[in-house]
Write a protein that holds these residues in place. Structure first.
Motif: not given
Length: 996
Positions: A809-810, A840-841, A873-874, A926-929
């Motif tokens: 996502i930009s 993402y890992e 998962f954020k 967008y859903v990871y963090g």
């Protein structure tokens, strides 16, 4: 009913406080009276934690020179005043001090000293080994640490306490599941759970839940075990420790030992505690004013006029109503009541222990729902006078009754608009709306799971010669789980066509195991030899059945399937697993400094195809105690302990389903000419074989200042190959894939660190610290033709198996206010697999825990922190901001005007460009963090009353807290569970322990 439950919990808490004050007052008077008592003779027996008498223990009256020693049978006699304090000390054991009081018999159990590694023994499964001489990697948690934590599942008491062992609680619902990974994920598609052994008997780790998967997903069978019955838990990790378990040891082995009786007079121990639990953290959601602003702005952005049909929250519902549904859905207080009663004792030949327990826990959800567990554990040990014959019998029986409802409704608390009308009317009936499903529907749909678990083990041994012992272990385990899910008509929307129905699930598991063994030990002038040879015969059967019933004339008859007009068996499974093995161990040490340990096992399993049912596994471990070398003792006098150890070996993985190599068939849903047909569901594969895990480890252990500082550093590398995966097949075969072995290679490597320090050690003050840190790394090293396989977009070489390949996502386009995404291949479309380049890992970079224990006179306080550095998962919603769902408060930082720079796109209430952009964002990074956290996992404060009277031998009061607070940047409910499920609860408990 709910108010009654709350009142009962409050009454129990007040009663516990009242009894505590009463005992404090009584002890004050009692101790004053004891001052006038005369000197009298005191006798007793001193034993170790296994009930074996210890000769030569120094028994001293503190502050004097008066003392004595225990004889060959561990007995002593001494004259003392009631106010005297007896000190019991012996090399290799912790010193114990005990006030005499009016007692004439004082029996003592000494614990092996942490600072004397030669005296500390650990359970390695088929044998025991001293901490000093072990060649394998074994972590241990003792009863003292388990008992200080108010948990209903013992797995919750192990979190963060063992290096290399990551345990995640999946839900805060009582009876919910845990995920356990010992040194990472070894298999791509087979089971990764460890092997559990309780008192020598393998214990099922797979859930037996059949229909309750929504509310207790992955329900752990270990929840049926009473944590108070456990003496110790050892986790075997490397090849040296696990290879003797062969095909079952690839994912590690968890050994659970229950408590046993000790030598001495019959002792009665009563432990009562009561506590509360709650959700510690709520999400910061929009209030009604903010929510209505969001909705109106969304309609304006889309150029749509709000109507009573598309915007009832704006034009029909009360716009002054402001409800935080988190309070309504999971804002209640859960109450726990826990009572444990044990009777133990025995003489030198025979010791016994009987333990009974009751545990009850309510939920934070609305309604009268609770979890109950009843447990009974017994153990008897006997040895002949000449010590040649020994027999022990351990049994465990428990009953779980879990009364919940169909689904975890925590997510609804964050989705319902804050001005949603009442969902239950004054008569207690559900109110239905067209716009959404009433979440309280599920609270009316009762779910009940009843589980019975029986585990028994008998160990017989006889010394044929002083050096030769023959023994046999015989074990039996059975578990029954009955589940019932009711869908009463009163819980269904009247406008729907659904009718009242019932689902019933029944699952059973039975297993027996027999293991004859021969053990030989011989001491020579400068060396020792130990040889173990044994064989295993095991059989396990499982069957389950799921039934659906409908056509009831009344909701009152839903639990009676015979009252239904239509009953269908929708699932019926039966499986049989047979296992046979021969195993052995050779341990040889020279001068107690140079140690080699060889283990091996040949396994046979019915889970593999013809010609592949047998396989060989083995390992070699070596250790060098270099601190015992004369030149080290002279040159490094500050080094009290030093050991180098290493191991290499092969273990296997049979954690797969039964019959997976065979053709399988299922029945057709619709009969043909009155007959039920069959259709194939799996193809036969005669080459179906074992997955193998090659484990390498090297470790350095150091002790300083007489072992007051102990430091351990371990490096490991596990490589699992011959992976069982789904190989793709052409469509002409009628199947998409076949389960087969592939020379794919998965590597788990990492570093583990342990530090134990005794900071202060004085007569009245002791302070110790324990720290552990794990740095794991998981990689897929090899996968033939990965690019052309069905896993091409899932896995990547030299990356973790938890890899997530997503769009990038930009950000928010400052001109349109909608999310935009990176077009990696510049083809003008955001859909090609080439665009999925954001990696993402979802794994832990490092994790561990820090424990501090402080004892001052009769006070004891323990503080434990757990920490995890991870990606996950954020907290994000499934619906775009602007739809008729509540949102986290941060969405108010949205795009509003052309040229604005922000991370939240403009509000929308339909699937236009912005709505579609938000939907696409769910497929992006967008859903990871970062979901890292530091948690104050446990605090325990206890006080032993200075009371020694005729009524009680010991009185202890205590307070415990679990999951007290969490430091994290995560915006959701909990960084451990993530998403919308109920998180682990914050718990506070007060209790009292009385020893008679």
């Amino acid at each position: 009913m709910k108010n009654n439950t709350l009142n009962k919990g409050r009454i129990l808490l007040l009663l516990a406080l009242f009894v505590t004050l009463l005992l404090l007052t009584y002890s004050a008077f009692g101790q004053t009276n004891n001052l006038y008592n005369q000197q009298h003779r005191v006798s007793g027996i001193v034993t170790d934690t296994d009930g074996i008498p210890i000769p030569g223990v120094h028994v001293l009256i503190s502050g004097t020179q008066t003392g004595t020693f225990t004889n060959t049978k561990g007995s002593y006699t001494i004259s003392a005043h009631p106010t005297d304090v007896l000190s019991f000390s012996f090399v290799g054991f912790d010193t114990v001090e005990e006030t005499v009081g009016n007692r004439i018999e004082v029996n003592i159990t000494l614990n092996a000293s942490v600072t004397d590694l030669g005296a500390v023994t650990v359970n390695a499964g088929y044998y025991t080994v001293s901490e000093k001489e072990r060649t394998g990697s074994i972590s241990s948690v003792k009863a003292a640490d388990i008992e200080k934590q108010p948990v209903n599942n013992v797995l919750g008491a192990l979190q963060g306490r063992m290096p290399g062992v990551y345990i995640q609680q999946n839900s805060g619902v009582p009876g919910g599941g845990f995920t356990v990974r010992i040194r990472g994920q070894n298999s791509i598609s087979s089971g990764n759970d460890p092997l559990y052994i309780i008192d020598g008997v393998p214990f099922i780790s797979e859930t037996l839940s059949t229909i309750g998967l929504d509310i207790v997903s992955g329900a752990s069978p270990l929840s049926s075990m009473n944590p108070s019955d456990i003496k110790s838990i050892e986790v075997l990790k490397d090849a040296d420790a696990t290879a003797i378990y062969g095909s079952r040891g690839a994912n590690g082995v968890v050994l659970i030992t229950t408590k046993k009786g000790n030598v001495g007079k019959t002792k009665v121990d009563l432990n009562i505690q009561s506590g509360i639990g709650r959700v510690a953290n709520w999400v910061d959601l929009l209030n009604t004013t903010e929510y209505l602003e969001m909705r109106r702005e969304a309609f304006a952005n889309d150029g749509v006029e709000p109507t009573e049909f598309n915007a009832p929250d704006l034009l029909v519902w009360n716009t002054n109503r402001n409800i935080d549904w988190q309070d309504k859905v999971f804002g209640s207080t859960a109450y726990t009541n826990n009572a444990q009663l044990s009777v133990s004792g025995g003489n030198r030949q025979t010791q016994f222990s009987v333990r009974g327990g009751y545990y009850k826990e309510t939920t934070v959800f609305p309604g009268d729902h609770d979890y109950n567990r009843y447990s009974l554990n017994s153990n008897i040990n006997h040895r002949s006078d000449n010590e040649r014959f020994k027999v022990s019998l351990a049994t465990m029986f428990s009953v779980e009754d879990n009364n919940l409802f169909k689904s975890d409704i925590s997510s609804d608390a964050m989705l319902l608009p804050p001005n949603t009308p009442e969902l239950i009317d004054q008569e207690g009936n559900l109110v239905f709306y067209e716009e959404f499903t009433n979440p309280f529907t599920y609270t009316k749909q009762q779910f009940n799971a009843n589980t019975k678990n029986f585990n028994a083990n008998t160990l017989l041994s006889y010394k044929i010669l002083p050096e030769l012992e023959v023994k046999t272990s015989i074990g039996y385990t059975s578990m029954w789980r009955d589940e019932l899910q009711l869908f009463p008509q009163s819980s269904l929307n009247p406008v729907s066509s659904a009718v009242a129905s019932t689902e019933a699930g029944k699952a059973t598991m039975e297993s027996w195991i027999v293991e004859p063994q021969l053990e030989y030990s011989k001491e020579f002038k400068n060396s020792k030899l130990k040889v173990l040879l044994g064989t295993t015969f095991q059989e396990t059967t499982r069957d389950l059945m799921v039934t659906e019933a409908s056509g009831f004339s009344s909701d009152a008859l839903l639990e009676n399937l015979s009252a239904a007009s239509q009953v269908n068996i929708v699932r019926f499974d039966y499986s049989q697993y047979k296992y046979n093995a021969i195993f052995g161990r050779i341990n040889y040490s020279i001068k107690d400094r140079y140690i080699i340990n060889l283990t091996g096992r040949r396994d046979g399993s019915s889970r593999f195809g013809p010609g592949n049912q047998f396989a060989n596994f083995g390992a070699a471990g070596v250790a060098w105690l270099f601190s015992d070398e004369p030149f080290i003792e002279k040159s490094l006098p500050f080094l009290s302990f030093g050991k180098l150890r290493a191991s290499y070996g092969i273990t296997g993985n049979d954690r797969i389903g039964d019959y997976e190599y065979l053709d399988t068939y299922s029945t057709t849903d619709y009969p043909y000419q009155g007959n039920v047909g069959l259709y194939p569901t799996r193809l036969f594969n005669p080459d179906f074989a074992w997955e193998k895990n090659k484990k390498l480890e090297a470790a350095l252990q150091l002790g300083f200042l007489n072992d007051r500082i102990l430091l351990g550093t371990t490096y490991y590398r596990n490589r699992s190959d011959n992976q069982l995966v789904g190989l793709p097949l052409p469509g002409s075969t009628g199947f998409t894939s076949i389960r087969a072995n592939l020379p794919a290679l998965v590597e788990n490597s990492g570093w583990e660190f342990e530090l134990n320090t005794i900071n202060i050690q004085r007569n009245n003050l002791n302070w110790s610290t324990s720290v552990n840190l794990s740095i794991p790394d998981n990689k897929l090293l090899e996968y033939p033709d990965l690019e052309s396989s069905v896993y091409a977009n899932i896995y990547e070489l030299n990356r973790s198996l938890s890899l997530q390949r997503k769009l990038h996502i930009s950000g928010v386009n400052p001109q349109t206010g909608a999310y935009e995404f990176e077009d990696v291949n510049n083809d003008g479309a955001i859909s090609s697999p080439d665009d999925y380049r954001s990696i993402y890992e979802l794994t832990q970079e490092f994790f561990g825990g820090i424990q501090n224990s402080l004892a001052f006179k009769n006070w004891q306080v323990d503080i434990f922190f757990q920490f995890v550095k991870q990606t996950g998962f954020k907290y994000t919603h499934f619906f775009a901001p602007g739809f008729m769902y509540n949102q986290p408060a941060y969405v108010m930082n949205r795009w509003q005007n052309i040229g604005e720079q922000t991370n939240v796109q403009r509000f929308t209430q339909s699937y236009t460009d912005a709505g579609i952009a938000y939907y696409n964002a769910q497929r992006t990074d967008y859903v990871y963090g970062d979901t890292s956290f530091v948690r104050l996992k446990n605090v325990s404060l206890s006080y032993n009353l200075p009371y020694q009277g005729k009524a009680f031998e010991n009185v202890k009061i205590y307070m415990q807290g679990q999951n007290l607070f969490t430091i994290t940047g995560y915006n959701g409910l909990d960084p451990e569970t993530q998403g919308f499920s109920l998180p682990p609860l914050q718990r506070f408990t007060i209790g009292m322990q009385l020893t008679f």
